[in-house]
Design an enzyme around this catalytic site. Sequence first.
Site, PDB file in Angstrom:
ATOM      1  N   ARG A  91      -7.563  19.816  49.037  1.00 29.64           N
ATOM      2  CA  ARG A  91      -8.535  19.698  47.956  1.00 29.64           C
ATOM      3  C   ARG A  91      -9.426  18.484  48.122  1.00 29.64           C
ATOM      4  O   ARG A  91     -10.626  18.557  47.936  1.00 29.64           O
ATOM      5  CB  ARG A  91      -7.779  19.609  46.636  1.00 29.64           C
ATOM      6  CG  ARG A  91      -8.690  19.368  45.460  1.00 29.64           C
ATOM      7  CD  ARG A  91      -7.950  18.734  44.316  1.00 29.64           C
ATOM      8  NE  ARG A  91      -7.101  19.686  43.619  1.00 29.64           N
ATOM      9  CZ  ARG A  91      -6.155  19.291  42.755  1.00 29.64           C
ATOM     10  NH1 ARG A  91      -5.928  18.027  42.539  1.00 29.64           N
ATOM     11  NH2 ARG A  91      -5.427  20.192  42.131  1.00 29.64           N
ATOM     12  N   TYR A  92      -8.826  17.347  48.440  1.00 29.37           N
ATOM     13  CA  TYR A  92      -9.577  16.103  48.616  1.00 29.37           C
ATOM     14  C   TYR A  92      -9.806  15.892  50.113  1.00 29.37           C
ATOM     15  O   TYR A  92      -9.008  16.339  50.929  1.00 29.37           O
ATOM     16  CB  TYR A  92      -8.772  14.920  48.083  1.00 29.37           C
ATOM     17  CG  TYR A  92      -8.372  14.999  46.629  1.00 29.37           C
ATOM     18  CD1 TYR A  92      -9.321  14.871  45.617  1.00 29.37           C
ATOM     19  CD2 TYR A  92      -7.036  15.153  46.264  1.00 29.37           C
ATOM     20  CE1 TYR A  92      -8.939  14.899  44.284  1.00 29.37           C
ATOM     21  CE2 TYR A  92      -6.649  15.181  44.928  1.00 29.37           C
ATOM     22  CZ  TYR A  92      -7.600  15.052  43.936  1.00 29.37           C
ATOM     23  OH  TYR A  92      -7.219  15.080  42.624  1.00 29.37           O
ATOM     24  N   ARG A  95      -6.687  13.879  52.063  1.00 29.06           N
ATOM     25  CA  ARG A  95      -5.265  14.137  51.884  1.00 29.06           C
ATOM     26  C   ARG A  95      -4.973  15.601  51.611  1.00 29.06           C
ATOM     27  O   ARG A  95      -5.809  16.311  51.073  1.00 29.06           O
ATOM     28  CB  ARG A  95      -4.663  13.254  50.792  1.00 29.06           C
ATOM     29  CG  ARG A  95      -5.391  13.260  49.463  1.00 29.06           C
ATOM     30  CD  ARG A  95      -5.208  11.870  48.834  1.00 29.06           C
ATOM     31  NE  ARG A  95      -5.579  11.804  47.434  1.00 29.06           N
ATOM     32  CZ  ARG A  95      -6.818  11.616  46.999  1.00 29.06           C
ATOM     33  NH1 ARG A  95      -7.823  11.541  47.861  1.00 29.06           N
ATOM     34  NH2 ARG A  95      -7.061  11.531  45.718  1.00 29.06           N
ATOM     35  N   CYS A 104      14.326  24.532  44.834  1.00 22.25           N
ATOM     36  CA  CYS A 104      14.626  23.257  44.185  1.00 22.25           C
ATOM     37  C   CYS A 104      16.084  23.264  43.743  1.00 22.25           C
ATOM     38  O   CYS A 104      16.697  24.334  43.645  1.00 22.25           O
ATOM     39  CB  CYS A 104      13.751  23.048  42.957  1.00 22.25           C
ATOM     40  SG  CYS A 104      11.994  23.057  43.346  1.00 22.25           S
ATOM     41  N   CYS A 108      12.769  23.796  37.055  1.00 23.11           N
ATOM     42  CA  CYS A 108      12.244  23.278  35.794  1.00 23.11           C
ATOM     43  C   CYS A 108      11.429  24.383  35.148  1.00 23.11           C
ATOM     44  O   CYS A 108      10.580  25.000  35.799  1.00 23.11           O
ATOM     45  CB  CYS A 108      11.348  22.075  36.064  1.00 23.11           C
ATOM     46  SG  CYS A 108      12.117  20.869  37.143  1.00 23.11           S
ATOM     47  N   CYS A 111       7.507  24.216  35.413  1.00 21.97           N
ATOM     48  CA  CYS A 111       6.960  23.930  36.744  1.00 21.97           C
ATOM     49  C   CYS A 111       5.535  24.450  36.905  1.00 21.97           C
ATOM     50  O   CYS A 111       5.230  25.593  36.577  1.00 21.97           O
ATOM     51  CB  CYS A 111       7.842  24.561  37.802  1.00 21.97           C
ATOM     52  SG  CYS A 111       7.238  24.285  39.466  1.00 21.97           S
ATOM     53  N   ARG A 113       4.152  25.126  39.651  1.00 22.78           N
ATOM     54  CA  ARG A 113       4.108  26.147  40.712  1.00 22.78           C
ATOM     55  C   ARG A 113       5.089  27.269  40.446  1.00 22.78           C
ATOM     56  O   ARG A 113       5.639  27.867  41.356  1.00 22.78           O
ATOM     57  CB  ARG A 113       4.392  25.510  42.080  1.00 22.78           C
ATOM     58  CG  ARG A 113       3.380  24.458  42.460  1.00 22.78           C
ATOM     59  CD  ARG A 113       3.037  24.405  43.951  1.00 22.78           C
ATOM     60  NE  ARG A 113       1.997  23.403  44.124  1.00 22.78           N
ATOM     61  CZ  ARG A 113       2.254  22.117  44.401  1.00 22.78           C
ATOM     62  NH1 ARG A 113       3.489  21.691  44.597  1.00 22.78           N
ATOM     63  NH2 ARG A 113       1.256  21.259  44.505  1.00 22.78           N
ATOM     64  N   ASP A 272      -0.410  21.314  33.094  1.00 15.31           N
ATOM     65  CA  ASP A 272      -1.396  22.254  33.623  1.00 15.31           C
ATOM     66  C   ASP A 272      -1.324  23.552  32.820  1.00 15.31           C
ATOM     67  O   ASP A 272      -0.282  23.873  32.253  1.00 15.31           O
ATOM     68  CB  ASP A 272      -1.104  22.528  35.103  1.00 15.31           C
ATOM     69  CG  ASP A 272      -1.254  21.268  35.942  1.00 15.31           C
ATOM     70  OD1 ASP A 272      -2.258  20.561  35.750  1.00 15.31           O
ATOM     71  OD2 ASP A 272      -0.367  20.979  36.759  1.00 15.31           O
ATOM     72  N   ASP A 309      -5.237  17.488  35.545  1.00 18.54           N
ATOM     73  CA  ASP A 309      -5.649  18.103  36.803  1.00 18.54           C
ATOM     74  C   ASP A 309      -6.585  19.240  36.409  1.00 18.54           C
ATOM     75  O   ASP A 309      -6.177  20.204  35.773  1.00 18.54           O
ATOM     76  CB  ASP A 309      -4.405  18.631  37.539  1.00 18.54           C
ATOM     77  CG  ASP A 309      -4.539  18.489  39.034  1.00 18.54           C
ATOM     78  OD1 ASP A 309      -5.678  18.393  39.526  1.00 18.54           O
ATOM     79  OD2 ASP A 309      -3.498  18.491  39.723  1.00 18.54           O
ATOM     80  N   LYS A 316      -7.808  15.523  39.886  1.00 21.68           N
ATOM     81  CA  LYS A 316      -7.190  14.818  38.769  1.00 21.68           C
ATOM     82  C   LYS A 316      -8.174  13.808  38.196  1.00 21.68           C
ATOM     83  O   LYS A 316      -8.879  13.129  38.941  1.00 21.68           O
ATOM     84  CB  LYS A 316      -5.938  14.082  39.242  1.00 21.68           C
ATOM     85  CG  LYS A 316      -4.838  15.014  39.744  1.00 21.68           C
ATOM     86  CD  LYS A 316      -3.612  14.228  40.187  1.00 21.68           C
ATOM     87  CE  LYS A 316      -2.544  15.137  40.744  1.00 21.68           C
ATOM     88  NZ  LYS A 316      -2.878  15.704  42.068  1.00 21.68           N
TER      89      LYS A 316
END
Length: 346
Positions: A91-92, A95, A104, A108, A111, A113, A272, A309, A316
């Site tokens: 995206r940037y 990075r 995981c 969670c 989450c 994702r 998000d 975000d 962000k």
Amino acid sequence: MKCDWKQSVKDSIVATEELAGRFGLDPAVLDPVNRRYPLRITRHYLGLIRQMGDPIWRQCIPDERELRDASALPDPLNENGLSPVPGLIHRYPDRVVWLVSNVCAVYCRFCMRKRQVGCHNDSTEASCFSAVLEYIRETGTIRDVVLSGGDPLLLDDERLSYILSSLRSIPHVDIIRIGTRVPVTLPERITPALCALLQRHHPVYVNTHFNHPWEVTPESSGACAMLADAGIPLGNQTVLLNGVNDDPAVMAELFRALLSIRVKPYYLHQMDLVKGTCHFRTSVEKGLEIMAALRGHVSGMAVPYYVVDLPGGKGKVPLLPGHERRGDGAFRLTTYRGEVVEYREL
Ligand SMILES: *Cc1c(COP(=O)(O)O)cnc(C)c1O
Ligand code: SF4
């Protein structure tokens, strides 16, 4: 003797019957949620629950509201659209985020994702690793590689070693970051062998994910101490969650506790707008209220950036008290590219 971490993963709760039996829940309610968004809870994390409905409980126990979230999108940040090769988000300019794992220790419920985490798909298969590495090798602007997922530290040491040494063979990759929740959910994963492995590939940063002061335990503190002693700078990303930590006093206690275990609060994330997470959403005003309450009252070192975000992958943006809502309900925010965008809650 300390239990092997792989055994702890095997021993974690994945069956709704066990959860239903333990807490007197209705499996008919849990099962459909579990089929769409899988359940996994380590014994360690389960042990942090003090009573039903508490902040630990809410983060890990499937809730029928996850299936009743019609308005939100599975991928509002357009991560899939910003993926030049499967498993990589670019995206940037300087990075990238590399999704090295799909699993995981605890799933969670909030989450960001959850469209893919815990689900079986091919985005993290070994065959893609060489394509990702080739992309990074050929893209000279990339200085910073964030390993994410799922949880990168659910990979075994051998696989991690392959990833880290491959990245280190690329001269323009300067720093490597690992985003992981295992210090909180599976602290026994942080072994002397893992710390030695990470230390061989410095500069390696670890960003962990604590959301509530009850997650700061002797075990998670010990895991962070081992990483810090290996010279790894530790940051933390917290998600602002309705009914979990949407309280200035809870946040102040959490961030103070993190500093005392050598973890610097880095980001406080506005939720998000991800499908299946609507019951965790708070207003931006709540986050601004928390930030205003922290400022001046806790060490400046303990104060994270509160960020949203932006939908569509615009990046962000830090939110500060003073970023007030306009009359029409939108916030006017400036992206890292200087573009002025309207941000609206659902
Ligand atoms: C958050 C994020 C990063 C890292 O952002 P920093 O502000 O440098 O921590 C990079 N890429 C994507 C896609 C991200 O979501
Ligand atoms: S540890 Fe991170 S990636 Fe895994 S379920 Fe939790 S929030 Fe999602």
